[in-house]
Each structure stands twice: as C-alpha cells, then as structure tokens.
Scaffold this motif. Sequence first.
Motif, PDB file in Angstrom:
ATOM      1  N   GLY A   1       0.806  -1.212   0.000  1.00  0.00           N
ATOM      2  CA  GLY A   1       0.000   0.000   0.000  1.00  0.00           C
ATOM      3  C   GLY A   1       0.837   1.259   0.000  1.00  0.00           C
ATOM      4  O   GLY A   1       1.989   1.213  -0.437  1.00  0.00           O
ATOM      5  N   PRO A   2       0.358   2.338   0.481  1.00  0.00           N
ATOM      6  CA  PRO A   2      -0.978   2.528   1.043  1.00  0.00           C
ATOM      7  C   PRO A   2      -2.065   2.558  -0.044  1.00  0.00           C
ATOM      8  O   PRO A   2      -1.873   3.112  -1.112  1.00  0.00           O
ATOM      9  N   VAL A   3      -3.179   1.916   0.294  1.00  0.00           N
ATOM     10  CA  VAL A   3      -4.349   1.867  -0.578  1.00  0.00           C
ATOM     11  C   VAL A   3      -5.496   2.535   0.166  1.00  0.00           C
ATOM     12  O   VAL A   3      -5.792   2.177   1.306  1.00  0.00           O
ATOM     13  N   HIS A   4      -6.129   3.493  -0.489  1.00  0.00           N
ATOM     14  CA  HIS A   4      -7.264   4.204   0.115  1.00  0.00           C
ATOM     15  C   HIS A   4      -8.552   3.662  -0.484  1.00  0.00           C
ATOM     16  O   HIS A   4      -8.672   3.526  -1.693  1.00  0.00           O
ATOM     17  N   LEU A   5      -9.529   3.372   0.369  1.00  0.00           N
ATOM     18  CA  LEU A   5     -10.848   2.912  -0.057  1.00  0.00           C
ATOM     19  C   LEU A   5     -11.861   3.984   0.308  1.00  0.00           C
ATOM     20  O   LEU A   5     -11.835   4.498   1.435  1.00  0.00           O
ATOM     21  N   ALA A   6     -12.728   4.311  -0.626  1.00  0.00           N
ATOM     22  CA  ALA A   6     -13.758   5.320  -0.371  1.00  0.00           C
ATOM     23  C   ALA A   6     -15.108   4.784  -0.820  1.00  0.00           C
ATOM     24  O   ALA A   6     -15.211   4.022  -1.784  1.00  0.00           O
ATOM     25  N   GLY A   7     -16.138   5.192  -0.126  1.00  0.00           N
ATOM     26  CA  GLY A   7     -17.491   4.769  -0.463  1.00  0.00           C
ATOM     27  C   GLY A   7     -18.493   5.491   0.410  1.00  0.00           C
ATOM     28  O   GLY A   7     -18.205   6.560   0.952  1.00  0.00           O
TER      29      GLY A   7
END
Length: 140
Positions: free
Chosen positions: A90-96
């Motif tokens: 990562g860093p991996v960002h998740l949005a929802g």
Amino acid sequence: GCELTASTKSYTFQVDEEDDSDHILALSVVCLTDGAKDECNVVEVIGRNHENQEIAVPVANLKLSCQPLLSLDNFKLQPPVTFRLAAGSGPVHLAGWHRIVQREDASFEENNDLSEEDDDLSEEEELAPIMPAKKWKRKQ
C-alpha cells in the motif's frame, strides 16, 4: 473511507447487532496513495454468503505504473465486512458510502392521523382503471 498499509493490513466495518435498521455499504473507489511502491496491491473483501459462510473475494489489483485507481461503481456490501490488503504494502485508500435505512414500523398505519380535509381529498380523486397488458404475438 479507510486506508490499508503494510502495518494496517485490514479494516472491518460493522454495525451494532442490536440496531434493527438495514445498512448498506457501497465501495466507490480504491486507489494507491502517496508512498506506494510499483508493486501489485491486491485488496479483497471478506464477508458472508447466503449460507452465512465467510468468503473472501479480490476486488482490486492495483499497480502504480499501470492501474493506480479503480472505480467500483458503488459496489454494494452487507455489513459486517472486512477489507484486507492481501498482497503489496500500500498505502491503498478505499472510499465509499454508508446508508442506513430505517425499517417501517408495523404500527405506523394505526397511529397515522389524517385530517378530515385529507380524507375528503382522497375520496374526490379517482384513479383510472388498470388495463391488462397487451400480449405480443411472436412472428415465426
């Protein structure tokens, strides 16, 4: 949203078990953020199937040089759900988004007080009769 990294590989979204509202969690975007290496970053969702068995499904495979962002078009999930960085650092960002839908109270109709004016208006309005659908004949 949340961020998955080498030190924080998973994030669980859950709701209070005593809450009798319906909850919908939708995943919109998964993207690499500042500091990401050019490596494969696989994000998977861990949830439960219709038989209440835990399942893990990969939803994104991101690499800085070729696919740093993925739009998931509001991929809907039922909480509780865990997002896990299965590969990469990562860093991996998740949005929802999270929507709470209140269940209808069964006693609503009993307690619904309409004024006399509202009753008079509904009696005056007539609905057109419902006509049956036409049946289409198939040409051969």
